[in-house]
Design an enzyme around this catalytic site. Structure first.
Site, short mmCIF file in Angstrom:
data_model
loop_
_atom_site.label_atom_id
_atom_site.label_comp_id
_atom_site.label_asym_id
_atom_site.label_seq_id
_atom_site.Cartn_x
_atom_site.Cartn_y
_atom_site.Cartn_z
N ARG A 88 -22.64 27.73 81.75
CA ARG A 88 -21.47 27.82 80.90
C ARG A 88 -21.53 29.04 79.98
NH1 ARG A 88 -19.37 22.34 80.64
NH2 ARG A 88 -17.68 22.21 79.16
N ARG A 160 -11.91 9.94 75.86
CA ARG A 160 -13.10 10.64 75.36
C ARG A 160 -12.83 11.20 73.96
NH1 ARG A 160 -15.26 14.54 80.20
NH2 ARG A 160 -15.45 15.97 78.44
P1 AP5 Z 1 -17.96 18.47 80.27
O1 AP5 Z 1 -17.95 17.02 80.47
O2 AP5 Z 1 -18.56 19.35 81.30
O3 AP5 Z 1 -16.48 18.89 79.94
P2 AP5 Z 1 -15.57 20.06 80.51
O4 AP5 Z 1 -16.19 21.21 81.21
O5 AP5 Z 1 -14.83 20.42 79.29
O6 AP5 Z 1 -14.83 19.40 81.67
P3 AP5 Z 1 -14.12 18.05 81.69
O7 AP5 Z 1 -15.07 16.98 82.07
O8 AP5 Z 1 -13.36 17.84 80.41
O9 AP5 Z 1 -13.00 18.32 82.78
P4 AP5 Z 1 -13.05 18.48 84.35
O10 AP5 Z 1 -12.85 19.91 84.72
O11 AP5 Z 1 -14.22 17.76 84.95
O12 AP5 Z 1 -11.69 17.72 84.70
P5 AP5 Z 1 -11.44 16.27 85.32
O13 AP5 Z 1 -11.78 16.28 86.75
O14 AP5 Z 1 -12.00 15.18 84.46
O15 AP5 Z 1 -18.70 18.85 78.90
C1 AP5 Z 1 -18.46 18.13 77.72
C2 AP5 Z 1 -19.25 18.76 76.59
O16 AP5 Z 1 -20.68 18.71 76.89
C3 AP5 Z 1 -18.98 20.24 76.31
O17 AP5 Z 1 -17.85 20.45 75.48
C4 AP5 Z 1 -20.30 20.65 75.62
O18 AP5 Z 1 -20.33 20.20 74.30
C5 AP5 Z 1 -21.35 19.89 76.43
N1 AP5 Z 1 -21.83 20.65 77.58
C6 AP5 Z 1 -21.67 20.32 78.90
N2 AP5 Z 1 -22.24 21.25 79.70
C7 AP5 Z 1 -22.77 22.18 78.88
C8 AP5 Z 1 -23.46 23.41 79.11
N3 AP5 Z 1 -23.72 23.85 80.36
N4 AP5 Z 1 -23.82 24.14 78.04
C9 AP5 Z 1 -23.59 23.71 76.77
N5 AP5 Z 1 -22.91 22.57 76.47
C10 AP5 Z 1 -22.52 21.81 77.53
O19 AP5 Z 1 -9.83 16.23 85.21
C11 AP5 Z 1 -9.19 16.20 83.96
C12 AP5 Z 1 -7.95 15.29 84.05
O20 AP5 Z 1 -7.00 15.87 84.96
C13 AP5 Z 1 -8.24 13.89 84.60
O21 AP5 Z 1 -7.40 12.97 83.95
C14 AP5 Z 1 -7.88 13.99 86.09
O22 AP5 Z 1 -7.44 12.73 86.61
C15 AP5 Z 1 -6.74 15.00 86.07
N6 AP5 Z 1 -6.70 15.88 87.25
C16 AP5 Z 1 -7.77 16.47 87.87
N7 AP5 Z 1 -7.33 17.24 88.88
C17 AP5 Z 1 -5.98 17.13 88.89
C18 AP5 Z 1 -4.96 17.72 89.71
N8 AP5 Z 1 -5.27 18.57 90.71
N9 AP5 Z 1 -3.68 17.43 89.45
C19 AP5 Z 1 -3.36 16.56 88.43
N10 AP5 Z 1 -4.27 15.96 87.62
C20 AP5 Z 1 -5.57 16.26 87.85
#
Ligand code: AP5
Length: 218
Positions: A88, A160
């Protein structure tokens, strides 16, 4: 195969990674999921990362790298991995390169799920998750069959803490400042594949599968 899924918060990394992990028999490793599990169990690591995760800031690189080195050394990663949310920062990417080089396990591809900020905000504000099994829903695009209850085990759904509007904004700023440079980094290494993530889940999956099917399966 060794794959990184890169993308803004809410771009669909977790949604895509889960079925891909089954299809390619490759572990799905999400740093966010690892941290949330540790936080739920109130382990020393969970206590250390809680403030960062809940406020949308990045966990310090040194801690992330310690956790990920341990995870990548597990036997299930020997045949490959699907990384979600790691690396990241450029420092994390360089450390991953060093680790993989010494393990003689080069990265195969970095899939960048590209999505507008407007759509990120829309998706994250309507994301909900099952308290028991963790299944992810979206109130607008993938709602549960019965409101507020998981289709799999009927347990309740929660939002969340970091999906509140002010924290979403913070996470987007952090992505733009610290994670977006990875797009240029991996483009420079000729490893980046950009996926239009604004399409329905199944269409995004088809694009990804077409790319990954070109790699030999282990
Ligand atoms: P993390 O959990 O990794 O959060 P993120 O990267 O912000 O990603 P998300 O889990 O929020 O989203 P996603 O891309 O997986 O989307 P999703 O599939 O759920 O990290 C959380 C925290 O941990 C960070 O802020 C940081 O503090 C820490 N952290 C983690 N890794 C770190 C690192 N490497 N370094 C430092 N800190 C770190 O989809 C989202 C929504 O959209 C869902 O409701 C889903 O149903 C919907 N959706 C998905 N695809 C579609 C589509 N094609 N069309 C319509 N709806 C859709």
């Amino acid at each position: 195969m060794n794959i990184v899924l890169l993308g803004a918060p809410g771009s669909g990394k977790g949604t895509q990674a889960q079925p891909l992990s089954v299809r390619y028999k490759t572990p799905h490793i999400s740093t966010g999921d690892i941290f949330r599990e540790e936080m739920d169990q109130m382990t020393p690591l969970g206590m250390k990362v809680q403030e960062y995760v809940n406020s949308g800031r990045l966990v310090p690189d040194a801690l992330v790298l310690e956790v990920m080195t341990q995870r990548l050394n597990q036997p299930d990663c020997e045949k490959g991995f699907l990384l979600d949310g790691f690396p990241r920062t450029v420092a994390q990417a360089e450390a991953l390169d060093d680790y993989l080089r010494s393990a003689k396990r080069p990265l195969d591809k970095v899939l960048y799920l590209s999505l507008s900020e407007k759509e990120v905000i829309r998706r994250l504000s309507s994301r909900r998750q099952c308290v028991r099994c963790g299944k992810v829903y979206n109130l607008m695009t993938q709602p549960p069959q019965i409101a507020d209850h998981c289709d799999v085990d009927s347990a309740g759904l929660f939002q969340r803490d970091d999906d509140r509007p002010e924290t979403i904004e913070k996470r987007l700023r952090v992505f733009n400042d610290l994670t977006e440079p990875l797009i240029a980094y991996y483009h420079g290494l000729d490893m980046l594949e950009t996926i239009p993530a604004d399409k329905p889940v199944s269409e995004v999956a088809q694009i990804v599968i077409k790319i990954l099917d070109t790699f030999p399966r282990t």
